[in-house]
Structures are given as C-alpha cells and as structure tokens.
Design a protein around this motif. Sequence first.
Motif, mmCIF file in Angstrom:
data_model
loop_
_atom_site.group_PDB
_atom_site.id
_atom_site.type_symbol
_atom_site.label_atom_id
_atom_site.label_comp_id
_atom_site.label_asym_id
_atom_site.label_seq_id
_atom_site.Cartn_x
_atom_site.Cartn_y
_atom_site.Cartn_z
ATOM 1 N N ASP A 64 71.889 113.153 87.861
ATOM 2 C CA ASP A 64 71.898 111.871 87.147
ATOM 3 C C ASP A 64 71.693 110.835 88.251
ATOM 4 O OD1 ASP A 64 72.470 109.558 85.753
ATOM 5 O OD2 ASP A 64 74.584 110.038 85.429
ATOM 6 N N VAL A 66 67.413 111.170 84.631
ATOM 7 C CA VAL A 66 67.897 112.517 84.917
ATOM 8 C C VAL A 66 66.729 113.211 85.598
ATOM 9 C CG1 VAL A 66 68.664 114.701 83.945
ATOM 10 C CG2 VAL A 66 69.478 112.571 82.967
ATOM 11 N N LEU A 102 74.767 109.802 79.532
ATOM 12 C CA LEU A 102 74.199 111.142 79.367
ATOM 13 C C LEU A 102 74.685 111.802 78.075
ATOM 14 C CD1 LEU A 102 74.404 112.467 83.008
ATOM 15 C CD2 LEU A 102 72.389 111.770 81.757
#
Length: 172
Positions: free
Chosen positions: A111, A130, A164
């Motif tokens: 990330d 990502v 995320l």
Amino acid sequence: SFMCRLALVFIFTGLMVFASKSTLPAFAADTEKFSSVLEEIDNLVCTNPEKTSQYYSSKLVIMIDDKRALLENRIQDYRQMMSELIGMKCSIERKVLSGKAGDKVGYMLVDELISVVAENVHIDERQHSVCSYMFSKEKNNWKISLEHCSSLPDYSIRPGEDALYYFHNPVY
C-alpha cells in the motif's frame, strides 16, 4: 438479521487473522531486502532520478492502472517536475501487505502513498496506490522486473479510514 451478524463475524474474523502478529513476521524478513531497494529508489527520484535505473532490470515492465510506462519517460517526468517546482519535497509511505523471496525471484505487494509538495504551489500532490513489485536476482543484486500499480479511487485519505476496504473485502 442473521445474515448481517454472519457477515460481521466473517469480517471480524478476517480482520483478526490479517492483524494477528504471527502472520506479519512470516514475510517481513523476506521483504526487508526488497523494501531497502525501494527506499534507495525513493531517495533518488526527487534528487537524482537518472540513478534509479540501476535498480531496475533491463527487461522491466511498468504498468500504472491500465497504461504501460517506460522508465526513461518516468525519469524525464521527474526531471521536468524538479525544474518546475521550487523547493520540491517528496515523501513515500509504504505498508507491506505480503511478499516472498526465493533464490532468484520474489515479490512484494504494498500500500503506497506518494506525496509531493513545493514552495511555489499550494497543494500536496498525492497518489495512493496498491503496487505489486516483482524482483529478480541479477549478478547478486535484486532488481525490479515488474512494477504494477493500481490507483485507489479516494486520494484524500483521512486518519482512521480504511482506504483498502475493497482489497480486504472483495466485491466479486
């Protein structure tokens, strides 16, 4: 409802498994060498971008979302940015999500939050992605042979929010 409670149990269980400390060290040692390669690149991109090429394989492929990028064009873009932005400062934060190293190849999923600020502009240019990095060993040095980054839809990440969410909770 029963389905809602069941979904919450699955989500909670998934978070507990992902957050448990026993899963993190399993790939930490493997990815440490890859993280150091990325840190060396980070230290050069906004000061001497031409020197970053030594960390990439000659067979490098860079994908950003659905577009292919060439290293020489990226270096040129950094150079252009450096000439236009006064007092430019770059920072890159990474959180390793997974990774593994073999004898000749390895990978890391991260990330990544990149931030660029300058004295002559009043914005913080941020890119949240990502990224998958594939490494190959060439003459005893780890080189990046594939870099594939997917931009996340929300670029204004607030503390406490999970940017995320869809990575941890796939929709299909």
